[in-house]
Scaffold this motif. Structure first.
Motif, short mmCIF file in Angstrom:
data_model
loop_
_atom_site.label_atom_id
_atom_site.label_comp_id
_atom_site.label_asym_id
_atom_site.label_seq_id
_atom_site.Cartn_x
_atom_site.Cartn_y
_atom_site.Cartn_z
N GLU A 89 0.83 -1.19 0.00
CA GLU A 89 0.00 0.00 0.00
C GLU A 89 0.87 1.26 0.00
O GLU A 89 1.90 1.31 0.65
CB GLU A 89 -0.89 0.05 1.24
CG GLU A 89 -2.06 -0.89 1.19
CD GLU A 89 -2.92 -0.74 2.43
OE1 GLU A 89 -4.08 -0.40 2.27
OE2 GLU A 89 -2.40 -0.94 3.54
N ASN A 90 0.42 2.27 -0.71
CA ASN A 90 1.14 3.54 -0.63
C ASN A 90 0.62 4.33 0.57
O ASN A 90 -0.36 3.97 1.21
CB ASN A 90 1.02 4.32 -1.94
CG ASN A 90 -0.40 4.76 -2.23
OD1 ASN A 90 -1.16 5.07 -1.33
ND2 ASN A 90 -0.75 4.79 -3.50
N GLU A 92 -0.98 7.11 0.88
CA GLU A 92 -2.35 7.62 0.78
C GLU A 92 -3.36 6.54 1.14
O GLU A 92 -4.33 6.78 1.86
CB GLU A 92 -2.62 8.17 -0.62
CG GLU A 92 -1.81 9.42 -0.91
CD GLU A 92 -1.70 9.73 -2.39
OE1 GLU A 92 -2.18 8.91 -3.21
OE2 GLU A 92 -1.13 10.78 -2.71
N ASP A 93 -3.12 5.32 0.62
CA ASP A 93 -4.01 4.21 0.93
C ASP A 93 -3.97 3.87 2.42
O ASP A 93 -4.99 3.55 3.03
CB ASP A 93 -3.66 2.97 0.11
CG ASP A 93 -3.96 3.14 -1.37
OD1 ASP A 93 -4.82 3.99 -1.70
OD2 ASP A 93 -3.36 2.41 -2.18
N LYS A 94 -2.78 3.94 3.00
CA LYS A 94 -2.63 3.68 4.42
C LYS A 94 -3.43 4.68 5.24
O LYS A 94 -4.16 4.32 6.17
CB LYS A 94 -1.16 3.73 4.83
CG LYS A 94 -0.31 2.61 4.26
CD LYS A 94 1.15 2.80 4.60
CE LYS A 94 2.01 1.73 3.95
NZ LYS A 94 3.43 1.90 4.25
N LEU A 95 -3.29 5.95 4.88
CA LEU A 95 -4.01 7.00 5.61
C LEU A 95 -5.52 6.86 5.43
O LEU A 95 -6.28 7.04 6.39
CB LEU A 95 -3.53 8.38 5.16
CG LEU A 95 -2.09 8.72 5.56
CD1 LEU A 95 -1.67 10.03 4.92
CD2 LEU A 95 -1.94 8.77 7.06
N LEU A 96 -5.96 6.55 4.22
CA LEU A 96 -7.39 6.36 3.98
C LEU A 96 -7.93 5.18 4.79
O LEU A 96 -9.05 5.23 5.32
CB LEU A 96 -7.66 6.16 2.49
CG LEU A 96 -7.51 7.41 1.62
CD1 LEU A 96 -7.61 7.04 0.14
CD2 LEU A 96 -8.54 8.47 1.99
#
Length: 129
Positions: A89-90, A92-96
């Motif tokens: 996961e990048n 942004e995906d982690k934060l989302l």
């Protein structure tokens, strides 16, 4: 000896257990950590300084186990049953993913608050009757 151990805090008892399982003498332990000799056998509480020295000397020692006696003694032995995100996961995906989890928690807590407010209203009505 067992009476002596019962008079000290559970945290100190677990640290002494850890020392025994290491196969080291208390003298070696005190020398290695920089903790004053006799600290773990005294009936007084354990200080932040003592804990800092302990975890500096043994960074893999689990604070959760030391404080509560639950889980594994060493952090390397603990299993991560549900990682928060995967390796691919990048950011942004982690934060989302984190935001979605928090949103879900907030929704569940808001529902619980609503139920508790209703119970309070009902209890007040009963008291006024």
């Amino acid at each position: 000896m067992s009476q002596e151990i019962q008079n000290i805090s559970p945290i100190k008892q677990r640290i002494l257990q850890f020392i025994a399982e290491l196969g080291r003498s208390k003298r070696e332990f005190y020398s290695l950590t920089g903790i004053s000799r006799g600290t773990l056998e005294s009936k007084t509480g354990i200080t932040e300084d003592t804990l800092t020295k302990l975890f500096t000397a043994f960074p893999d020692l689990s604070p959760i186990w030391v404080f509560t006696g639950k889980g594994e003694k060493l952090q390397s032995q603990q299993n991560e049953t549900s990682p928060l995100f995967t390796v691919n996961e990048n950011i942004e995906d982690k934060l989302l993913n984190i935001i979605a989890q928090k949103d879900s928690e907030i929704k569940a807590l808001a529902e619980e608050i609503g139920k508790l407010k209703q119970e309070i209203i009902q209890l007040k009505e009963l008291l006024l009757k």
